[in-house]
Design an enzyme around this catalytic site. Structure first.
Site, PDB file in Angstrom:
ATOM      1  N   ARG A  94       0.830  -1.212   0.000  1.00 28.50           N
ATOM      2  CA  ARG A  94       0.000   0.000   0.000  1.00 28.50           C
ATOM      3  C   ARG A  94       0.865   1.263   0.000  1.00 28.50           C
ATOM      4  NH1 ARG A  94      -4.198  -1.849  -2.344  1.00 28.50           N
ATOM      5  NH2 ARG A  94      -5.494  -3.191  -1.090  1.00 28.50           N
ATOM      6  N   GLU A  97       1.803   1.588  -3.472  1.00 27.39           N
ATOM      7  CA  GLU A  97       0.627   2.030  -4.220  1.00 27.39           C
ATOM      8  C   GLU A  97       0.390   3.526  -4.020  1.00 27.39           C
ATOM      9  OE1 GLU A  97      -3.923   0.507  -4.788  1.00 27.39           O
ATOM     10  OE2 GLU A  97      -3.216   0.737  -2.721  1.00 27.39           O
ATOM     11  N   SER A 120      16.095  13.911  -1.093  1.00 28.78           N
ATOM     12  CA  SER A 120      17.070  12.877  -0.776  1.00 28.78           C
ATOM     13  C   SER A 120      16.511  11.879   0.230  1.00 28.78           C
ATOM     14  CB  SER A 120      18.335  13.518  -0.197  1.00 28.78           C
ATOM     15  OG  SER A 120      19.236  12.524   0.226  1.00 28.78           O
TER      16      SER A 120
END
Length: 163
Positions: A94, A97, A120
Site C-alpha cells: 500500500r 501504491e 534525498s
C-alpha cells in the site's frame, strides 16, 4: 547465546526484535529514550541504520539485555537492501501504491516549489503517528522530511575530475 557480531543482517534484526519484545516497549517508547524518531529506531533495531557510538549507552539502557558485542556490531555500517518479497506485505504494498498514485503529483509540487531536483533519502527524517479522523476512524500519518537536492548543470569547469 548468539550475537549480532556473528550473525549480522537478518539474524541481528531477529535478536533486536526479541530484545524489544522482552522489554515490552514500542518503537516510539524506545525512540524517545534514544532521542530518535520511531521509524529510525525501527530501522536501527532491524540493522538498516548504523548505531552511533554516542547513542549506544542509551540503547543499552533501553534494552538491558543487549550485549556489548552486539552494540559494537550494530555500530558497523549495515547492508541496506530491498527484498523483493517485502512487496507482498500489504502495508508495504500500500505504501508503494500510494507513491505510485501520488508520486507524479508530489514530484510536480516539489518541482514547482523548489525547482528541478529531488528529495534525498539520505538523512531522511521519517515519523509515523496515529490521529483520529473526523468520523472517529484511526488514521496513519507518515511524515517524511528529506533534503532537497537540485539537479545541476554539468559544466566542464566545475568537473574536478578534469583538472
Amino acid at each position: 547465546m548468539w550475537t549480532c557480531q556473528q550473525n549480522l543482517g537478518a539474524l541481528a534484526g531477529e535478536l533486536m526484535m526479541s530484545l524489544k519484545e522482552e522489554s515490552g516497549k514500542t518503537y516510539t517508547q524506545i525512540g524517545n529514550e534514544l532521542g530518535l524518531s520511531n521509524v529510525y529506531t525501527a530501522q536501527l533495531l532491524m540493522h538498516q541504520q548504523q548505531l552511533k557510538p554516542q547513542t549506544a549507552p542509551a540503547l543499552k539502557k533501553a534494552l538491558p539485555g543487549i550485549s556489548d558485542t552486539d552494540l559494537l556490531a550494530l555500530q558497523k555500517a549495515p547492508s541496506r537492501r530491498w527484498d523483493p518479497q517485502q512487496i507482498q506485505d500489504p502495508v508495504i504494498y500500500r505504501l508503494h501504491e500510494a507513491t505510485m498514485l501520488a508520486g507524479e503529483a508530489i514530484k510536480g509540487v516539489i518541482n514547482e516549489e523548489f525547482d528541478d531536483g529531488i528529495m534525498s533519502a539520505i538523512n531522511l527524517h521519517t515519523h509515523v503517528d496515529k490521529v483520529t479522523g473526523k468520523e472517529g476512524e484511526e488514521r496513519v500519518v507518515i511524515t517524511m522530511s528529506g533534503k532537497f537536492l537540485p539537479y545541476n548543470e554539468q559544466r566542464i569547469e566545475d568537473d574536478v575530475t578534469r583538472l
